[in-house]
Design a protein around this motif. Structure first.
Motif, PDB file in Angstrom:
ATOM      1  N   PHE A 126       0.811  -1.218   0.000  1.00 22.85           N
ATOM      2  CA  PHE A 126       0.000   0.000   0.000  1.00 22.85           C
ATOM      3  C   PHE A 126       0.845   1.269   0.000  1.00 22.85           C
ATOM      4  O   PHE A 126       0.656   2.176  -0.804  1.00 22.85           O
ATOM      5  N   ILE A 127       1.815   1.327   0.904  1.00 17.80           N
ATOM      6  CA  ILE A 127       2.560   2.569   1.132  1.00 17.80           C
ATOM      7  C   ILE A 127       3.424   2.926  -0.077  1.00 17.80           C
ATOM      8  O   ILE A 127       4.214   2.131  -0.573  1.00 17.80           O
ATOM      9  N   GLY A 149       3.128  -7.367  14.423  1.00 17.30           N
ATOM     10  CA  GLY A 149       2.763  -6.236  15.263  1.00 17.30           C
ATOM     11  C   GLY A 149       1.482  -5.568  14.832  1.00 17.30           C
ATOM     12  O   GLY A 149       0.918  -4.751  15.566  1.00 17.30           O
ATOM     13  N   SER A 150       0.986  -5.922  13.650  1.00 14.69           N
ATOM     14  CA  SER A 150      -0.278  -5.324  13.180  1.00 14.69           C
ATOM     15  C   SER A 150      -1.487  -6.024  13.764  1.00 14.69           C
ATOM     16  O   SER A 150      -2.596  -5.495  13.736  1.00 14.69           O
ATOM     17  N   VAL A 199       2.391  -0.465  11.699  1.00 14.25           N
ATOM     18  CA  VAL A 199       3.768  -0.875  12.013  1.00 14.25           C
ATOM     19  C   VAL A 199       4.787   0.105  11.461  1.00 14.25           C
ATOM     20  O   VAL A 199       5.714   0.521  12.158  1.00 14.25           O
ATOM     21  N   ASN A 200       4.657   0.474  10.195  1.00 10.11           N
ATOM     22  CA  ASN A 200       5.614   1.375   9.550  1.00 10.11           C
ATOM     23  C   ASN A 200       5.583   2.748  10.217  1.00 10.11           C
ATOM     24  O   ASN A 200       4.523   3.356  10.370  1.00 10.11           O
ATOM     25  N   PRO A 230       3.234   9.070   7.895  1.00 12.67           N
ATOM     26  CA  PRO A 230       2.227   9.437   8.887  1.00 12.67           C
ATOM     27  C   PRO A 230       1.085   8.434   8.931  1.00 12.67           C
ATOM     28  O   PRO A 230       0.610   7.971   7.887  1.00 12.67           O
ATOM     29  N   GLN A 231       0.667   8.104  10.114  1.00 13.79           N
ATOM     30  CA  GLN A 231      -0.503   7.242  10.283  1.00 13.79           C
ATOM     31  C   GLN A 231      -1.760   8.053   9.979  1.00 13.79           C
ATOM     32  O   GLN A 231      -1.868   9.208  10.380  1.00 13.79           O
ATOM     33  N   GLN A 232      -2.701   7.448   9.254  1.00 15.12           N
ATOM     34  CA  GLN A 232      -3.918   8.143   8.892  1.00 15.12           C
ATOM     35  C   GLN A 232      -5.142   7.353   9.333  1.00 15.12           C
ATOM     36  O   GLN A 232      -5.075   6.145   9.557  1.00 15.12           O
TER      37      GLN A 232
END
Length: 475
Positions: free
Chosen positions: A69-70, A320-321, A432-433, A437-439
């Motif tokens: 995705f990223i 970790g997700s 995790v990443n 930025p987390q959205q």
């Protein structure tokens, strides 16, 4: 006529299976479809698939590995995963395997329905072949209308745009679009006309049984909120097959998949065998991640999770997700993802009882299923104080029991038409990443994303077909 039928079936085989030979879809030893028995055997189609890649992420139960995705160009999966209404989806859906296969199957059923009466053979075999084809034609129209149109809403179904009804064989047809209500009427008519001629025990599990037809009838009524009729249909279906495969016993005393394989078509609770990819689809379970939300819903003592899902492979998911992936080969256990099964009938029955305010009856049905699924701890849940709480339990059991296929997508759509059960999905990503930025992504119950645009190649071919959303055609 026979030459046309032969050509149509060859074309269907090439379109669906690529290099499948003509003899793969015709009765063994037969070169021409000419008898009632030939047509009857054509109904049995073991590898029907419904690839859901154009809409699999529009739910709260599926997840995507962060590296998929990223930083990548938006495709339809990423647009849907991020619930993005600002991108033109029509151009992104150039074609649709789901759409094309469903209509190819419908053409197969139409060939049987329109031609079997003129064939050689006994009238009862002709009637059976026609009835089975109508049952499957209803199933395929049901899938199509629930993907490409709004969910059935009694207040608007008569004017909501639906899909093209195909009631006769015609590869070159350019039909006009019917309303959602008209499509449902057609589906119900096919089912009702089929049931009197179907069998309790067909020749093989790839023919539709009475248990399947009554289950499909129950599902159609439930989606229309015709609760009394849905409940009656559930009871009729269960009168023919009420088996629940005991995953608790399978885990604790039979050794599970590594010791006692259960492959298709040997799962007794399956009423119809279709797939989201193919016969071996769960061999690729690592590509079908379930969300942290669904994983948490299973808890720690549910055989449906403990036996089949893995959370530890860094190759297949982000450690970790708290996501997970299906991890049992199809040669060890067939886990139904798409076709109807008895446990869905039980959960439809429970929902009908809850909607009729028989909360003890609803929970008795739920607990009958849980006794075959929960390994330890609280197995039998108490009766909640309200219908809403009871419905929430049933909805969550549907999420756990009917995982990986398209059922959660269909459920969200239908439940979103009722304010009491509508859900706003909120997705926080990535988990995790830490380099981006987390959205927070939000999917409202009223989002147009729930209506999948018709594929672009079909829209170009048929000018009579118009979109059911407010998205624009790129031509």
């Amino acid at each position: 006529m026979r030459k046309n039928i032969l050509f149509a079936l060859i074309l269907s085989a090439l379109s669906i299976g690529g290099c499948k030979k003509y003899t793969d879809i015709t009765p063994t030893g037969s070169l021409i479809v000419e008898t009632a028995k030939d047509y009857y055997e054509l109904v049995s189609f073991p590898n029907r698939g419904y690839l859901i890649s154009n809409f699999q992420y529009l739910v709260d139960d599926m997840w995507m590995k962060e590296s998929n995705f990223i930083g990548l160009t938006p495709n339809i999966d990423r647009v849907h995963f991020s619930f993005n209404e600002n991108i033109d989806r029509v151009s992104l859906i150039q074609s649709s395997n789901f759409y094309e296969r469903a209509y190819l199957y419908i053409n197969r059923w139409n060939t049987i329905i329109s031609s079997v009466d003129a064939s050689k053979g006994e009238d009862n075999v002709k009637a059976l072949a026609k009835a089975e084809a109508k049952a499957f034609r209803a199933f395929d129209h049901f899938l199509l209308v629930n993907v490409y149109a709004k969910a059935f809403n009694p207040a608007t179904a008569a004017t909501d745009g639906g899909i093209c009804i195909m009631d006769k064989y015609d590869l070159e047809a350019q039909p006009t679009k019917s309303t959602v209500a008209q499509v449902y009427d057609f589906i119900q008519k096919d089912i009702d006309e089929a049931i009197p001629f179907l069998q309790a025990q067909p020749a093989d599990p790839y023919h539709p049984s009475l248990a399947f037809a009554w289950a499909l009838k129950a599902k159609v009524h439930l989606f229309k909120r015709e609760i009394a009729q849905a409940k009656d249909a559930c009871e009729k279906s269960l009168s023919y097959n009420n088996q629940i495969f005991d995953l608790v016993k399978y885990t604790t005393t039979q050794g599970g998949p590594s010791v006692t394989p259960i492959i298709a078509p040997n799962n007794p609770e399956v009423l119809s065998y279709q797939y989201i990819q193919g016969y071996n689809e769960t061999n690729f379970g690592y590509s079908w991640l379930i969300s942290p939300e669904l994983k948490a819903l299973f808890g720690t003592n549910d055989a449906r999770f403990n036996m089949f899902f893995n959370t530890t492979s860094a190759s297949f998911l982000d450690i970790g997700s708290n996501a997970a992936y299906y991890n049992v080969a199809y040669t060890r256990f067939f886990y139904p993802t798409v076709g109807l099964k008895t446990t869905e009938v039980y959960l439809m029955q429970a929902e009908c009882l809850a909607r009729q305010n028989d909360l003890p009856g609803a929970m008795a049905v739920v607990n009958r299923l849980r006794e075959k699924r929960i390994l330890s701890g609280v197995v039998n849940l108490p009766v909640p104080a309200s219908r809403k709480e009871t419905m929430n339990i049933i909805i969550n059991e549907r999420r756990k029991e009917m995982v990986l296929g398209f059922n959660r997508f269909l459920d969200l759509k239908r439940l979103n038409t009722e304010p009491e059960y509508a859900k706003t999905i909120v997705r926080t990503y990535p988990l995790v990443n830490k380099t981006v930025p987390q959205q927070t992504y939000t999917l409202l119950p009223t989002s147009r994303l729930y209506v999948i645009p018709f594929p672009l190649n079909v829209l170009k071919k048929n000018p009579n077909l118009t979109l059911n959303t407010d998205e624009k055609l790129p031509f």
